[in-house]
Write a protein that holds these residues in place. Structure first.
Motif, PDB file in Angstrom:
ATOM      1  N   VAL A  73       1.053  -1.311  -0.122  1.00  0.00           N
ATOM      2  CA  VAL A  73       0.125   0.093  -0.057  1.00  0.00           C
ATOM      3  C   VAL A  73       1.075   1.030  -0.017  1.00  0.00           C
ATOM      4  N   ARG A  74       0.420   2.292  -0.374  1.00  0.00           N
ATOM      5  CA  ARG A  74       1.073   3.543  -0.390  1.00  0.00           C
ATOM      6  C   ARG A  74       0.155   4.711  -0.169  1.00  0.00           C
ATOM      7  N   ASN A  75       0.387   5.406   1.220  1.00  0.00           N
ATOM      8  CA  ASN A  75      -0.284   6.367   1.548  1.00  0.00           C
ATOM      9  C   ASN A  75       0.309   7.571   2.134  1.00  0.00           C
ATOM     10  N   TYR A  76       0.481   8.669   1.523  1.00  0.00           N
ATOM     11  CA  TYR A  76       1.190   9.862   2.122  1.00  0.00           C
ATOM     12  C   TYR A  76       0.670  10.618   3.236  1.00  0.00           C
ATOM     13  N   ALA A  77      -0.480  10.234   3.711  1.00  0.00           N
ATOM     14  CA  ALA A  77      -0.638  11.054   4.823  1.00  0.00           C
ATOM     15  C   ALA A  77      -0.069  10.529   6.188  1.00  0.00           C
ATOM     16  N   ALA A  78       0.444  11.189   7.128  1.00  0.00           N
ATOM     17  CA  ALA A  78       1.302  11.116   8.061  1.00  0.00           C
ATOM     18  C   ALA A  78       2.472  10.215   7.678  1.00  0.00           C
ATOM     19  N   THR A  79       3.147  10.704   6.831  1.00  0.00           N
ATOM     20  CA  THR A  79       3.943   9.916   6.183  1.00  0.00           C
ATOM     21  C   THR A  79       5.174   9.801   6.926  1.00  0.00           C
ATOM     22  N   ASP A  80       5.578  10.645   8.139  1.00  0.00           N
ATOM     23  CA  ASP A  80       6.646  10.441   8.983  1.00  0.00           C
ATOM     24  C   ASP A  80       6.488   9.117   9.872  1.00  0.00           C
ATOM     25  N   THR A  81       5.336   8.895  10.307  1.00  0.00           N
ATOM     26  CA  THR A  81       4.783   7.875  11.176  1.00  0.00           C
ATOM     27  C   THR A  81       4.233   6.710  10.462  1.00  0.00           C
ATOM     28  N   GLY A  82       3.643   6.945   9.439  1.00  0.00           N
ATOM     29  CA  GLY A  82       3.085   5.747   8.448  1.00  0.00           C
ATOM     30  C   GLY A  82       1.653   5.432   9.068  1.00  0.00           C
ATOM     31  N   ALA A  83       1.087   6.373   9.654  1.00  0.00           N
ATOM     32  CA  ALA A  83      -0.338   6.053  10.141  1.00  0.00           C
ATOM     33  C   ALA A  83      -1.208   5.665   9.121  1.00  0.00           C
ATOM     34  N   GLY A  84      -1.122   6.758   7.843  1.00  0.00           N
ATOM     35  CA  GLY A  84      -2.098   6.563   7.011  1.00  0.00           C
ATOM     36  C   GLY A  84      -1.967   5.200   6.227  1.00  0.00           C
ATOM     37  N   ALA A  85      -0.742   4.693   5.846  1.00  0.00           N
ATOM     38  CA  ALA A  85      -0.491   3.527   5.390  1.00  0.00           C
ATOM     39  C   ALA A  85      -0.698   2.407   6.240  1.00  0.00           C
ATOM     40  N   ARG A  86      -0.643   2.555   7.356  1.00  0.00           N
ATOM     41  CA  ARG A  86      -1.009   1.480   8.406  1.00  0.00           C
ATOM     42  C   ARG A  86      -2.627   0.997   8.363  1.00  0.00           C
ATOM     43  N   ALA A  87      -3.375   2.303   8.626  1.00  0.00           N
ATOM     44  CA  ALA A  87      -4.786   1.921   8.352  1.00  0.00           C
ATOM     45  C   ALA A  87      -5.234   1.507   7.173  1.00  0.00           C
ATOM     46  N   GLU A  88      -4.760   1.639   6.063  1.00  0.00           N
ATOM     47  CA  GLU A  88      -5.123   1.084   4.627  1.00  0.00           C
ATOM     48  C   GLU A  88      -4.692  -0.259   4.541  1.00  0.00           C
ATOM     49  N   MET A  89      -3.410  -0.723   5.247  1.00  0.00           N
ATOM     50  CA  MET A  89      -3.051  -1.981   5.162  1.00  0.00           C
ATOM     51  C   MET A  89      -3.861  -2.844   6.080  1.00  0.00           C
TER      52      MET A  89
END
Length: 181
Positions: A73-89
């Motif tokens: 997954v790729r999500n640039y929201a909250a890139t520094d923590t990965g929170a956006g990518a984590r929610a999508e995953m």
């Protein structure tokens, strides 16, 4: 173990996936940058138990299969923590679990069960995770008897017994004249 039915199942049941394919090995699946995300690469590893013996002249062996689904997954929201990518995953892994747990590609295989999930890497908004599912199947192959002879014994059929053993006469030497017979 056939991967085509697993890929077809993911395409049909997980609408969020934009790319479903397979890879030669785990390293390739983890390092390949997919052309579209979310993406899934499907792999497998198989391991056989000790053969159970013979059934009707066939060798029977239980095979254990790990079906690995590498998700991107790729999500640039909250890139520094990965929170956006984590929610999508999390949402994607849930959909993959619903599609594959208790499903079997055919009656020849046991249903799939979830063994493990883990995150592999996070970099610049891309999160890569792996879900491992387990199944088993019964491998049954025809056993063909093979008679083995040593090469020199096979060349001289007069000195090979019915069971393949070599028949040899012991040579003796006469002590008086040193003649061998």
């Amino acid at each position: 173990y056939p991967l085509d039915p697993v890929e077809a199942r993911l395409r049909a049941e997980v609408s969020a996936l934009r790319l479903v394919g397979n890879a030669a090995d785990l390293h390739t699946a983890l390092s390949a940058q997919p052309k579209a995300v979310p993406a899934a690469y499907v792999l497998r590893t198989e391991r056989g138990d000790e053969p159970h013996g013979y059934s009707g002249g066939d060798l029977v062996q239980r095979m254990r299969v790990a079906v690995q689904v590498v998700l991107w997954v790729r999500n640039y929201a909250a890139t520094d923590t990965g929170a956006g990518a984590r929610a999508e995953m999390d949402a994607l892994q849930s959909a993959v679990r619903q599609a594959l747990i208790n499903w079997q590609p055919s009656g020849d295989f046991d249903v799939l069960s979830l063994e493990a999930e883990r995150d592999e890497s996070f970099n610049a908004g891309s999160l890569v995770a792996q879900s491992v599912f387990r199944t088993n199947y019964r491998l049954q192959t025809e056993a063909t008897p093979v008679f083995l002879y040593t090469s020199d014994a096979a060349d001289d059929l007069t000195r090979v017994g019915l069971g393949g053993q070599r028949v040899m006469k012991k040579k003796t030497t006469c002590k008086r004249c040193s003649h061998k017979y």
